[in-house]
Design a protein around this motif. Structure first.
Motif, PDB file in Angstrom:
ATOM      1  N   VAL A   1     -88.733  -1.824 -96.951  1.00 14.90           N
ATOM      2  CA  VAL A   1     -87.311  -1.678 -96.668  1.00 14.90           C
ATOM      3  C   VAL A   1     -86.517  -2.119 -97.894  1.00 14.90           C
ATOM      4  N   TYR A   2     -85.712  -1.207 -98.429  1.00 16.07           N
ATOM      5  CA  TYR A   2     -84.891  -1.487 -99.609  1.00 16.07           C
ATOM      6  C   TYR A   2     -83.452  -1.736 -99.181  1.00 16.07           C
ATOM      7  N   MET A   3     -82.847  -2.833 -99.703  1.00 20.17           N
ATOM      8  CA  MET A   3     -81.441  -3.135 -99.458  1.00 20.17           C
ATOM      9  C   MET A   3     -80.832  -3.676-100.736  1.00 20.17           C
ATOM     10  N   GLY A   4     -79.792  -3.007-101.221  1.00 17.46           N
ATOM     11  CA  GLY A   4     -79.138  -3.420-102.462  1.00 17.46           C
ATOM     12  C   GLY A   4     -77.640  -3.546-102.284  1.00 17.46           C
ATOM     13  N   SER A   5     -76.883  -3.223-103.337  1.00 18.87           N
ATOM     14  CA  SER A   5     -75.425  -3.309-103.304  1.00 18.87           C
ATOM     15  C   SER A   5     -74.851  -2.289-104.275  1.00 18.87           C
ATOM     16  N   ALA A   6     -73.542  -2.077-104.202  1.00 21.48           N
ATOM     17  CA  ALA A   6     -72.872  -1.121-105.090  1.00 21.48           C
ATOM     18  C   ALA A   6     -71.432  -1.568-105.274  1.00 21.48           C
ATOM     19  N   PRO A   7     -70.847  -1.234-106.437  1.00 26.11           N
ATOM     20  CA  PRO A   7     -69.433  -1.559-106.638  1.00 26.11           C
ATOM     21  C   PRO A   7     -68.558  -0.688-105.748  1.00 26.11           C
ATOM     22  N   SER A   8     -67.346  -1.123-105.518  1.00 25.83           N
ATOM     23  CA  SER A   8     -66.419  -0.340-104.705  1.00 25.83           C
ATOM     24  C   SER A   8     -65.120  -0.155-105.470  1.00 25.83           C
ATOM     25  N   GLY A   9     -64.291   0.766-105.018  1.00 22.64           N
ATOM     26  CA  GLY A   9     -63.032   1.040-105.692  1.00 22.64           C
ATOM     27  C   GLY A   9     -63.187   2.145-106.703  1.00 22.64           C
ATOM     28  N   ALA A  10     -62.098   2.839-106.971  1.00 23.43           N
ATOM     29  CA  ALA A  10     -62.131   3.977-107.882  1.00 23.43           C
ATOM     30  C   ALA A  10     -62.571   3.573-109.276  1.00 23.43           C
ATOM     31  N   ASP A  11     -62.146   2.394-109.721  1.00 22.55           N
ATOM     32  CA  ASP A  11     -62.541   1.949-111.051  1.00 22.55           C
ATOM     33  C   ASP A  11     -63.742   1.017-111.016  1.00 22.55           C
ATOM     34  N   LYS A  12     -64.360   0.910-109.837  1.00 25.26           N
ATOM     35  CA  LYS A  12     -65.553   0.086-109.644  1.00 25.26           C
ATOM     36  C   LYS A  12     -65.339  -1.359-110.094  1.00 25.26           C
ATOM     37  N   SER A  13     -64.187  -1.900-109.783  1.00 22.94           N
ATOM     38  CA  SER A  13     -63.879  -3.258-110.247  1.00 22.94           C
ATOM     39  C   SER A  13     -63.516  -4.194-109.109  1.00 22.94           C
ATOM     40  N   PHE A  14     -63.756  -3.762-107.869  1.00 23.87           N
ATOM     41  CA  PHE A  14     -63.408  -4.609-106.744  1.00 23.87           C
ATOM     42  C   PHE A  14     -64.664  -5.273-106.174  1.00 23.87           C
ATOM     43  N   LYS A  15     -64.569  -5.712-104.941  1.00 24.82           N
ATOM     44  CA  LYS A  15     -65.695  -6.368-104.297  1.00 24.82           C
ATOM     45  C   LYS A  15     -66.899  -5.430-104.226  1.00 24.82           C
ATOM     46  N   ARG A  16     -68.087  -6.022-104.282  1.00 22.78           N
ATOM     47  CA  ARG A  16     -69.284  -5.201-104.141  1.00 22.78           C
ATOM     48  C   ARG A  16     -69.526  -4.903-102.662  1.00 22.78           C
ATOM     49  N   GLN A  17     -70.010  -3.709-102.397  1.00 21.32           N
ATOM     50  CA  GLN A  17     -70.423  -3.337-101.048  1.00 21.32           C
ATOM     51  C   GLN A  17     -71.878  -3.784-100.864  1.00 21.32           C
ATOM     52  N   SER A  18     -72.121  -4.508 -99.793  1.00 23.75           N
ATOM     53  CA  SER A  18     -73.435  -5.110 -99.595  1.00 23.75           C
ATOM     54  C   SER A  18     -73.826  -5.046 -98.127  1.00 23.75           C
ATOM     55  N   ILE A  19     -74.939  -5.692 -97.792  1.00 26.31           N
ATOM     56  CA  ILE A  19     -75.503  -5.612 -96.438  1.00 26.31           C
ATOM     57  C   ILE A  19     -75.728  -7.014 -95.878  1.00 26.31           C
ATOM     58  N   ARG A  20     -75.367  -7.162 -94.621  1.00 27.40           N
ATOM     59  CA  ARG A  20     -75.698  -8.380 -93.863  1.00 27.40           C
ATOM     60  C   ARG A  20     -76.232  -7.956 -92.504  1.00 27.40           C
ATOM     61  N   LEU A  21     -77.501  -8.266 -92.258  1.00 27.94           N
ATOM     62  CA  LEU A  21     -78.148  -7.967 -90.984  1.00 27.94           C
ATOM     63  C   LEU A  21     -78.181  -9.221 -90.122  1.00 27.94           C
ATOM     64  N   GLU A  22     -77.835  -9.067 -88.837  1.00 25.27           N
ATOM     65  CA  GLU A  22     -77.839 -10.193 -87.898  1.00 25.27           C
ATOM     66  C   GLU A  22     -78.741  -9.844 -86.718  1.00 25.27           C
ATOM     67  N   GLY A  23     -79.775 -10.634 -86.513  1.00 25.57           N
ATOM     68  CA  GLY A  23     -80.779 -10.349 -85.497  1.00 25.57           C
ATOM     69  C   GLY A  23     -80.210 -10.274 -84.087  1.00 25.57           C
ATOM     70  N   LYS A  24     -80.819  -9.418 -83.275  1.00 24.86           N
ATOM     71  CA  LYS A  24     -80.390  -9.261 -81.884  1.00 24.86           C
ATOM     72  C   LYS A  24     -81.012 -10.305 -80.958  1.00 24.86           C
ATOM     73  N   THR A  25     -82.092 -10.952 -81.402  1.00 27.64           N
ATOM     74  CA  THR A  25     -82.816 -11.914 -80.559  1.00 27.64           C
ATOM     75  C   THR A  25     -82.433 -13.338 -80.932  1.00 27.64           C
TER      76      THR A  25
END
Length: 474
Positions: free
Chosen positions: A140-164
């Motif tokens: 399972v691959y999970m990374g991140s990417a820049p956001s915004g038109a000029d790619k200078s804002f917060k990074r888009q990322s992943i947070r998984l929260e278990g159901k159990t």
């Protein structure tokens, strides 16, 4: 004497004798009951003076109900004496395409307590921008990417929260790669974040910038201390140190006092806020860049309140994983249950981290309850950001404001440039996550935790190097 009467042995006449069931009077001559009209039998009794079949069924049902209640009470008493100290049984096997079914995707900004410069996105968004997928080898691959038109804002990322929600268990994450690099703050952990810190927090794998030694940290409410709770010989790691804590009266940092971080309370004096009790592995190359160069590894946390401890192991590279654990991972989902190998932590050698919990300790088990697994990747924030100058001195020079001490802001300026090392190195590649729980069993007289905590004085040296909980002042 009437034909239905018979002499009493006491000399008189009697109309009937006590029935053998419930002592009611019945005619024992095989004729009609004198209390009924001639030629008729009582509805209670048959012609032999015994209860009728309908009455017998009623009595039988009452007896069955009474016996059932008694047996149920006995069974409850027996079960109340059982504890979760039996062999481990698989509860969750998270891997491949099924991996994400065990989690909810948190969406939105990082929480204020962490303060990372990132926004967490949904499953659909993560797939769309290419920061989530299952690779050809099933990882399972999970990374991140820049956001915004000029790619200078917060990074888009992943947070998984278990159901159990868990109150105990053996938790294993098998990694090929973990996020690393300046500003990166990945974590694999458990928490009851809805009732934090009352429900506790257990950090299993937490990367911070370029740090290369894995740690296990506990964060709790008050009255959970590890000071002098167990001999050093039960683990191979050591406490993290706290220094430079600001004096709460003068506001001046105290750089002369070093304190072992053996108090799990998030507001413990003489430790950094929310530092908790932290054990550091004795082995280098168990985290971050060096871990990735070794091809990853297997990390284990055993949360065992009935045996009185929380323990952690780190096995890297993969050829150091104990054979029992290798077999347990390989057979956990075998359809033939008889072929499944139960993990047995007594075969793995000493853990690097050990925390004493439960009766006889200074940390009750109710400090840890109803926790769920969390996997996330944050950037900068209260930990990686505050350590940006210390962990990344060369890079941070280019992003400092020399007139103001602001490591977090400097870290954020760096992350906004979308550096190559973050794009290339800050990602999770996970083979699997396994969770086992012990089965109910009759407890022994003493748990392993008891034996370790109350080891004979002859087996434990008296010097400070062999006992945890030493405060050192330079």
């Amino acid at each position: 004497m009437a034909p239905h009467e018979k002499p009493s042995k006491y000399g008189g006449e009697q109309q009937g004798e006590l029935s053998p069931l419930f002592g009611e009077k019945a005619n024992l001559n095989g004729v009609s009951d004198p209390s009924t009209p001639d030629g008729e039998y009582s509805s209670k009794y048959d012609k032999y003076g015994l209860l009728s079949s309908r009455r017998l069924w009623t009595v039988a049902v009452v007896i069955v109900v009474i016996v059932t209640v008694i047996l149920g009470f006995v069974q409850e008493e027996e079960e109340s004496e059982l504890e979760y100290v039996g062999p481990y049984k698989a509860k969750e096997i998270q891997k491949g395409d099924d991996f994400f079914s065990f989690y909810d995707f948190n969406e939105g900004a990082d929480n204020p307590g962490s303060g990372g410069i990132n926004d967490y996105v949904s499953y659909e968004r993560a797939k769309e921008i290419g920061i989530l997928n299952v690779t050809s080898d099933g990882s399972v691959y999970m990374g991140s990417a820049p956001s915004g038109a000029d790619k200078s804002f917060k990074r888009q990322s992943i947070r998984l929260e278990g159901k159990t929600r868990f109150d105990r268990g053996l938790f294993v994450i098998d990694l090929d790669h973990m996020p690393a690099g300046c500003g990166a703050w990945p974590a694999f952990w458990l928490s009851d974040d809805e009732d934090w810190p009352n429900g506790g927090e257990i950090d299993m794998v937490e990367g911070i910038n370029y740090q290369s030694k894995v740690k296990t940290a506990l964060h709790t409410a008050a009255q959970c201390s590890m000071f002098n709770q167990f001999p050093q010989k039960v683990r191979t790691g050591t406490w993290e140190w706290a220094a430079g804590i600001y004096n709460r009266w003068s506001g001046i940092p105290d750089n002369k006092t070093l304190v072992e971080t053996d108090n799990c309370w998030v507001s413990s004096p003489h430790q950094w806020t929310n530092q908790g009790c932290v054990t550091v592995s004795d082995q280098d190359d168990t985290l971050g860049v060096p871990l990735n160069k070794n091809g990853g590894g297997v990390f284990v946390m055993e949360w065992d309140p009935d045996n009185g401890y929380i323990r952690s192991w780190a096995f890297t590279p993969h050829n150091t994983v104990p054979e029992n654990l290798v077999q347990a991972l390989a057979t956990a989902d075998d359809k033939d249950e008889s072929k499944r190998v139960a993990p047995d932590s007594s075969l793995w050698g000493l853990p690097y981290a050990y925390f004493a919990i439960g009766p006889g300790t200074d940390c009750t088990t109710n400090h840890f309850k109803q926790q769920r697994l969390i996997i996330n990747l944050a950037f900068c924030g209260g930990v990686a950001g505050n350590r940006f100058y210390a962990d990344c001195p060369a890079i941070s020079k280019n992003f400092r404001n020399e007139s103001i001490f602001e490591p977090v802001k400097s870290c954020e300026r760096y992350i906004k440039t979308n550096p190559d090392e973050i794009t290339e190195n800050a990602y999770w590649k996970t083979r699997s996550v396994h969770v086992w729980e012990r089965s109910l069993s009759q407890p022994q007289n003493e748990t392993l935790g008891d034996l370790l905590r109350y080891a004979d004085d002859d087996d434990v040296d008296d010097d400070d190097d062999n006992t945890t909980g030493t405060n050192v002042t330079k």
